[in-house]
Design a protein around this motif. Structure first.
Motif, PDB file in Angstrom:
ATOM      1  N   ILE A  73     -41.968 -30.158 -68.412  1.00 10.89           N
ATOM      2  CA  ILE A  73     -42.351 -30.825 -69.663  1.00 10.89           C
ATOM      3  C   ILE A  73     -42.324 -29.830 -70.811  1.00 10.89           C
ATOM      4  CG2 ILE A  73     -44.242 -31.977 -70.871  1.00 10.89           C
ATOM      5  CD1 ILE A  73     -45.065 -33.111 -68.083  1.00 10.89           C
ATOM      6  N   LEU A  74     -42.854 -28.640 -70.576  1.00 13.43           N
ATOM      7  CA  LEU A  74     -42.840 -27.594 -71.610  1.00 13.43           C
ATOM      8  C   LEU A  74     -41.410 -27.197 -71.957  1.00 13.43           C
ATOM      9  CD1 LEU A  74     -45.810 -25.480 -70.244  1.00 13.43           C
ATOM     10  CD2 LEU A  74     -45.751 -26.639 -72.467  1.00 13.43           C
ATOM     11  N   ALA A  75     -40.528 -27.172 -70.960  1.00 12.09           N
ATOM     12  CA  ALA A  75     -39.125 -26.868 -71.231  1.00 12.09           C
ATOM     13  C   ALA A  75     -38.509 -27.933 -72.134  1.00 12.09           C
ATOM     14  CB  ALA A  75     -38.345 -26.751 -69.924  1.00 12.09           C
ATOM     15  N   ARG A  76     -38.848 -29.191 -71.893  1.00  8.39           N
ATOM     16  CA  ARG A  76     -38.332 -30.272 -72.741  1.00  8.39           C
ATOM     17  C   ARG A  76     -38.870 -30.161 -74.163  1.00  8.39           C
ATOM     18  NH1 ARG A  76     -39.419 -33.484 -67.836  1.00  8.39           N
ATOM     19  NH2 ARG A  76     -37.410 -33.884 -66.835  1.00  8.39           N
ATOM     20  N   LEU A  77     -40.085 -29.640 -74.284  1.00  8.08           N
ATOM     21  CA  LEU A  77     -40.679 -29.471 -75.614  1.00  8.08           C
ATOM     22  C   LEU A  77     -40.210 -28.191 -76.290  1.00  8.08           C
ATOM     23  CD1 LEU A  77     -44.334 -30.625 -74.844  1.00  8.08           C
ATOM     24  CD2 LEU A  77     -42.559 -31.912 -76.041  1.00  8.08           C
ATOM     25  N   GLY A  78     -39.383 -27.392 -75.598  1.00 13.26           N
ATOM     26  CA  GLY A  78     -38.804 -26.188 -76.197  1.00 13.26           C
ATOM     27  C   GLY A  78     -39.569 -24.910 -75.960  1.00 13.26           C
ATOM     28  N   ASP A  79     -40.674 -24.933 -75.225  1.00  8.41           N
ATOM     29  CA  ASP A  79     -41.466 -23.728 -74.965  1.00  8.41           C
ATOM     30  C   ASP A  79     -40.987 -23.115 -73.644  1.00  8.41           C
ATOM     31  OD1 ASP A  79     -43.339 -21.744 -74.628  1.00  8.41           O
ATOM     32  OD2 ASP A  79     -45.063 -23.007 -75.132  1.00  8.41           O
ATOM     33  N   LEU A  80     -39.893 -22.347 -73.707  1.00  7.66           N
ATOM     34  CA  LEU A  80     -39.262 -21.837 -72.490  1.00  7.66           C
ATOM     35  C   LEU A  80     -40.073 -20.733 -71.822  1.00  7.66           C
ATOM     36  CD1 LEU A  80     -35.504 -21.778 -73.563  1.00  7.66           C
ATOM     37  CD2 LEU A  80     -36.798 -23.593 -72.414  1.00  7.66           C
ATOM     38  N   ASP A  81     -40.789 -19.931 -72.608  1.00  5.37           N
ATOM     39  CA  ASP A  81     -41.597 -18.869 -72.013  1.00  5.37           C
ATOM     40  C   ASP A  81     -42.730 -19.453 -71.170  1.00  5.37           C
ATOM     41  OD1 ASP A  81     -40.058 -16.849 -73.102  1.00  5.37           O
ATOM     42  OD2 ASP A  81     -41.295 -16.662 -74.904  1.00  5.37           O
ATOM     43  N   GLN A  82     -43.444 -20.444 -71.727  1.00  5.56           N
ATOM     44  CA  GLN A  82     -44.515 -21.087 -70.969  1.00  5.56           C
ATOM     45  C   GLN A  82     -43.951 -21.857 -69.770  1.00  5.56           C
ATOM     46  OE1 GLN A  82     -48.075 -21.399 -71.134  1.00  5.56           O
ATOM     47  NE2 GLN A  82     -47.700 -19.453 -72.181  1.00  5.56           N
ATOM     48  N   ALA A  83     -42.775 -22.442 -69.969  1.00  2.35           N
ATOM     49  CA  ALA A  83     -42.142 -23.162 -68.868  1.00  2.35           C
ATOM     50  C   ALA A  83     -41.852 -22.220 -67.708  1.00  2.35           C
ATOM     51  CB  ALA A  83     -40.853 -23.820 -69.345  1.00  2.35           C
TER      52      ALA A  83
END
Length: 441
Positions: A337-347
């Motif tokens: 979900i975080l990757a879809r929202l653009g937060d790749l580091d948290q993903a």
């Protein structure tokens, strides 16, 4: 206000416009479903046209053959309970029998998915209590279904839904079917319907993991009805989640349906006190909202899911589907979900957490996380780490029969095409070929 016609009237009008009688309708439906021109009796078609019975299993085929207006069908379905003629037990047994006979099914439709929000037969259990002449069902049969569902579910989680699905369906038809049609006390009946709901949900999950989306949708819809009739909100919410996840995976055209089903799933589970179940449903809502472009709702739902999963007790999970939602599975879903929202580091951090936490030890689950993590590393521009992660994915995925694994391998194959001049990349792309043919059945 204009009143929507009943489904029987819709069928009758469409047949009259084509000059069809019950025999012609039955023949066309049999061909569409795959049984051939004699696969459906004309009396069933006649009763549907007359409005004396409500089609459940056959409704998607009726929509396809008669080219019915999907919105009109959906409104008709959502108007309220369809009454005792729409018998959930008879419908789920017919569904299983058809699954035994045929492997290719109608594509999923949003109208059918939303139609699952109805409860067509609220009197099903009480109508079967203390009948004469039927097989007597007790706690032993209920326990048998629970144990068989667990055994088959464990195998599917390790090796993929493509393994042993026929065993689950045969068990549903040959063993559980006669019990559902048997006689039992109301208490036993509710337990029987609840356990059957979990078995039917498993059959849906296995069908979906095998790539049979239309059949999976019908199993999920029946799992919902059985759970709702048993008075089990957690199982009902889990079945709705199955439909929501399916809509998520079917692509952009179904994201609105996924969001609505996810919201209804959370509503259904509002009174539950198991934090694992609450997190399970909230995570799905966050996923659907992220795909639908609603960042605010996605963020809120994801935060709520985290709060819930962090309250998970140390006690082992129960036997229900939602009670097995672990912190490791949450980390995987939230990472994507975080990757879809653009937060790749948290993903990346969440996906590593998913791999490290004890409990995410099923080969199928671990392989999918590795595939997702490799994709995130590539999006971050870290090709070397993506390649090493995808190597681990291929090692883990060997022998698993799952459309999710095949899709992940194909996605990896396509993404690496631009780097095909590198020897290590070409080796990986060649290895993906071993995964694809077994899934393209």
């Amino acid at each position: 206000m204009h009143e929507s016609p009943e489904i029987g009237e819709l069928i009758r009008q469409a047949c009259e416009a084509r000059g069809w009688g019950p025999t012609k309708l039955a023949r066309e439906l049999g061909n569409a479903e795959g049984r051939g021109p004699h696969g459906l009796d004309r009396q069933s078609a006649r009763r549907w046209m007359a409005g004396k019975r409500t089609p459940v299993y056959w409704l998607p085929y009726i929509v396809e053959v008669l080219d019915l207006n999907m919105e009109a069908v959906r409104v008709t379905q959502s108007a309220g309970p369809a009454g005792p003629d729409a018998d959930t037990v008879a419908s789920v047994i017919e569904l299983g029998r058809s699954d035994v006979l045929r492997r290719n099914f109608l594509a999923a439709t949003s109208a059918y998915a939303l139609g699952a929000l109805n409860l067509p037969d609220p009197e099903s259990i009480t109508r079967r209590t203390n009948r004469t002449g039927a097989v007597r069902v007790g706690t032993g049969e209920v326990a048998a279904i629970r144990q068989m569902t667990k055994t088959l579910g464990d195998a599917a989680a390790e090796l993929g839904g493509g393994h042993a699905r026929h065993l689950a369906v045969r068990y549903l038809v040959d063993d559980v079917g006669p019990w559902l049609e048997g006689t039992y006390t109301e208490k036993t009946g509710r337990a029987l319907f609840a356990e059957t709901s979990q078995l039917v949900h498993l059959a849906g999950w296995m069908a979906q993991d095998e790539g049979n989306e239309g059949m999976a949708q019908r199993y999920y819809a029946h799992a919902y009805r059985l759970a709702a009739e048993a008075g089990e909100p957690e199982l009902a919410a889990t079945a709705l989640r199955g439909l929501a996840v399916q809509a998520i995976e079917l692509g952009p055209r179904f994201h609105g349906v996924a969001l609505r089903l996810s919201e209804r799933c959370v509503e259904e589970a509002r009174a539950l006190d198991d934090p694992r179940a609450v997190s399970y449903y909230r995570t799905t809502l966050a996923d659907a909202a992220a795909l639908d472009g609603d960042r605010r709702l996605a963020t809120q739902a994801l935060a709520a899911s985290r709060t819930a999963i962090e309250k998970t007790p140390d006690a082992p999970p129960g036997h229900s589907w939602a009670s097995h939602f672990s912190i490791g599975r949450w980390a995987h879903h939230s990472g994507m979900i975080l990757a879809r929202l653009g937060d790749l580091d948290q993903a990346t951090e969440h996906l590593h957490q998913a791999l490290e936490i004890h409990g995410l030890d099923r080969r199928r689950s671990r392989a999918i996380v590795l595939a997702d993590l490799g994709q995130v590393h590539l999006r971050k521009g870290d090709l070397d780490t993506a390649l090493s992660t995808w190597t681990a994915f291929l090692d883990c995925a060997d022998g698993i029969r799952s459309v999710k694994i095949a899709e992940a391998a194909n996605d990896m194959h396509v993404r690496l095409d631009r780097y095909g001049h590198l020897p290590e990349v070409e080796e990986l792309r060649q290895r993906t070929g071993a995964l694809l043919p077994a899934q393209d059945t």
